[in-house]
Motif scaffolding. Sequence first.
Motif, PDB file in Angstrom:
ATOM      1  N   UNK A 160       1.169  -1.197   0.202  1.00 39.36           N
ATOM      2  CA  UNK A 160      -0.050   0.550   0.103  1.00 39.36           C
ATOM      3  C   UNK A 160       0.753   1.272  -0.185  1.00 39.36           C
ATOM      4  N   UNK A 161       1.928   1.412   0.825  1.00 44.71           N
ATOM      5  CA  UNK A 161       2.491   2.494   1.001  1.00 44.71           C
ATOM      6  C   UNK A 161       3.272   2.598  -0.286  1.00 44.71           C
ATOM      7  N   UNK A 162       4.583   1.531  -1.294  1.00 40.56           N
ATOM      8  CA  UNK A 162       4.742   1.575  -2.244  1.00 40.56           C
ATOM      9  C   UNK A 162       3.355   2.424  -3.332  1.00 40.56           C
ATOM     10  N   UNK A 163       2.006   1.758  -3.608  1.00 37.29           N
ATOM     11  CA  UNK A 163       1.331   2.589  -4.559  1.00 37.29           C
ATOM     12  C   UNK A 163       0.773   4.000  -4.117  1.00 37.29           C
ATOM     13  N   UNK A 164       0.818   4.096  -1.916  1.00 35.15           N
ATOM     14  CA  UNK A 164       0.532   5.109  -2.083  1.00 35.15           C
ATOM     15  C   UNK A 164       1.244   6.699  -2.271  1.00 35.15           C
ATOM     16  N   UNK A 165       2.869   6.194  -2.626  1.00 32.45           N
ATOM     17  CA  UNK A 165       3.909   7.272  -2.998  1.00 32.45           C
ATOM     18  C   UNK A 165       3.975   7.192  -4.068  1.00 32.45           C
TER      19      UNK A 165
END
Lengths: 646, 249
Positions: free
Chosen positions: A95-100
């Motif tokens: 999720x964090x990679x997606x968000x970034x």
Amino acid sequence: MVKLNSKIPEGPIEKKWSNYKDQQSLVNPANKRKIDIIVVGTGLAGASAAASLGELGFNVKNFCFQDSPRRAHSIAAQGGINAAKNYPNDGDTVYRLFYDTVKGGDYRARESNVYRLAEVSNNIIDQCIAQGVPFAREYSGLLDNRSFGGAQVSRTFYARGQTGQQLLLGAYGALSKEIKKGSVKMYTRHEMLDLVVVEGRARGIIARNLINGELERHAAHAVVIATGGYGNVFFLSTNAMGSNVTAVWKVFKKGSFFGNPSFTQIHPTCIPVHGDFQSKLTLMSESLRNDGRIWVPRKKEDVARLKNGEIKPKDLSEEERDYYLERRYPAFGNLVPRDVASRAAKERCDAGYGVGETGLAVYLDFESAIERLGKDVIEERYGNLFQMYQKIVDENPYETPMMIYPAVHYTMGGIWVDYELQTTIPGLFAIGEANFSDHGANRLGASALMQGLADGYFVLPYTIQSYLSDQIGVPRFSTELPEFAEAEKQTKEQLEKLMSIKGKNSVDHFHKLLGKIMWEYVGMSRNKKGLLHAITAIKELREEFWKDVRIPGEINDLNTELEKAARLADFLELGELMARDGLDREESCGGHFREEYQTKEGEALRNDKNFTFVSAWEYMGEGKEPKLNKEKLEYEAIEVKQRNYK
Amino acid sequence: MDFKLKIWKQKNAGSKGKFVNYEVKGISSDTSFLEMLDILNEDLIYKGEEPVVFDHDCREGICGMCSLYINGYAHGPDAAITTCQLHMRKFKDGATITIEPFRARPFPVIKDLMIDRTALDTMIQAGGYTSAKTGGVPDANAILISKENSDLAMDAASCIGCGACVASCKNASAMLFVSAKVSQLALLPQGKPEAAERVLNMVAAMDEAGFGNCTNTGACEAECPKEIKITNIARLNREYFSASFASEL
């Protein structure tokens, strides 16, 4: 009109890709043998796709204009590839990679595609290791990671400063294995010059054999475009000399929509321009911003003293230096995203604080990193980049700071594709930098390699089957069909027309003029007046080109000037579309900075109410204005905010 | 700076080539070698002549496409760089510079300075890879690899496939090229299962393509733009002998 259908699968974001795979149609092994696929391009996306499709049992024809598939420009990517492995235990997740990535793209990317990209990122690293890619390791024998712009975790895998090379050689190995097996037939020194459409579906290409100049017809059940980006429209860019828009432009003219053509990435750390004879710009990897600190003098007197050689950069004390990224963006410092870093450099130089001969450069300084870590560590991390810099500039970056300036590097825009990576022409797919899909208005560092390989290894080999599953009864196509003859005839006529002009000026003369217009008016910052001017100026230049270009040599022979002229003819049309798109988008987002739309602090000011969409341009015919179609972007898994790196 | 250029011109693979003299004037010392040739070609186009054909692409020393033999050295007189990274400041003002294609029987000339290096691809196709298919592979950290071996593999993997080693070798041997790939994969656990077959097949492909034998002169190492070491050739020989003995049992 084609109705834009992005075909986003049902369900919550983290279930979409598995839902898709659960339900999609596949082609059984016996039928795969009966199906032919053309893949154009052998970079990370093209080579990984051709190899993976060959492994599955399809018959693949793979094309590249270079003398070997290993030379595609993915090879030049330096810094690294992102993945959400969380090996450093610093809190990374899919999720964090997606968000970034969505945030880095300034909320102009399609959410579902980006989530899938983050989801398959870990498989890519596993795959590369199995191929023998020598990623950097720690003494424990485990893989090492470093940080890149726009992220607060270390998720970037790297192979010294040659990550693109090693990943491409991995994919090239897989491709070579399939060539040996006979499932992929390789056509080197061949350039695609047109797409053949039969009854509304992509059924083949016209390619020119660059050694003898002959036009060839190649038929297939589906065509995949993996020909990279179009940064060379600016003449000077970090792209390879041969990188071009021709395949992308020809399919646009056959009915594929073009997504966000104006979204161009200007990379902040390149070696500055030094003269009119210069042929290309060299990138210094973003990874250098891990340890290098960017600054200009605080006082204009010092700028002048540096220029006339009275003092050296080293002579200025900490207080006399302006580490402007650390000052403006304390949370991310030197690791802000590329668009932010580029504009900040331009701002300082425009204000008169730039250094070097032309005043169009800033320092990237390793003095404090060398003090902190020692020269050996810096050499191990960046040795080849330092050597490259020294060879070009003739200065030793271990002793004096590097000078850098932004340069055109990557194009986020490209062929519009749906969730299956299919274009608006059935049977035509676009992958890697050639499509528009994952990076929105700005790409984060180390995400291009991730996207190229994700598309080629783990997305297209699935999604293309959904199209091919109802093609199994379709017999192989004959290249004797009238559609092939017509496409070949048109291509031949265009080349003959170019040869017949016999004007006064060289191809490069026109290309440099186009580059100047693009850099000045469609570059790092744009405004209405400039964009309108660019549209007119490019039109005039195009007319001039078709009246006055001089191409020596023969049409039916190896002719490098003819190759360049045919590519430039397409750049001269593309440039206008880029300006038009930039004009239409009355907001600033990511790499697209419209001077009229900025915050008080000079940051990009989006207009989400009116511009949360993908511009999908449709070709309407020679001499007619292209039509703008809009794909509305909906964000369900992410809250849309103003980007903040402070 | 001014230069006299002696450049190899050849119409196509079938015809005989010869040196042609050219001159370039007013070249900045910051110009790269290929930019100097761009300037010459622009001149020729404006004079109504055909430009000199040469291979090039990335112009930053990594794609391996540029391949000029300059004053008797592959990639020119400077060490550890490709032709595109060579700058005119390395030459004396007024100097005569001789420019030829890389010469070797398996690298036929296509036109002028452009050569056909398909033989390098053919040798990789003979086994320069692991046969891992896409998908179904273990986690990247499942198998530990010592930093030392990983670094040695990376040194070997830096090869850009330009063919300077072949052009510099009096026997036109491709041993450095082949050994770089054999070494990289022999040093890594992922390459081990196919190591024996790989070395035998790649060496056989090298012989079949018509490359000569290695007589350990070290010219390849001296000219390699990526400084690939001949210790890789020693490793190839070790791999080759153990594979040959094993296959005879």
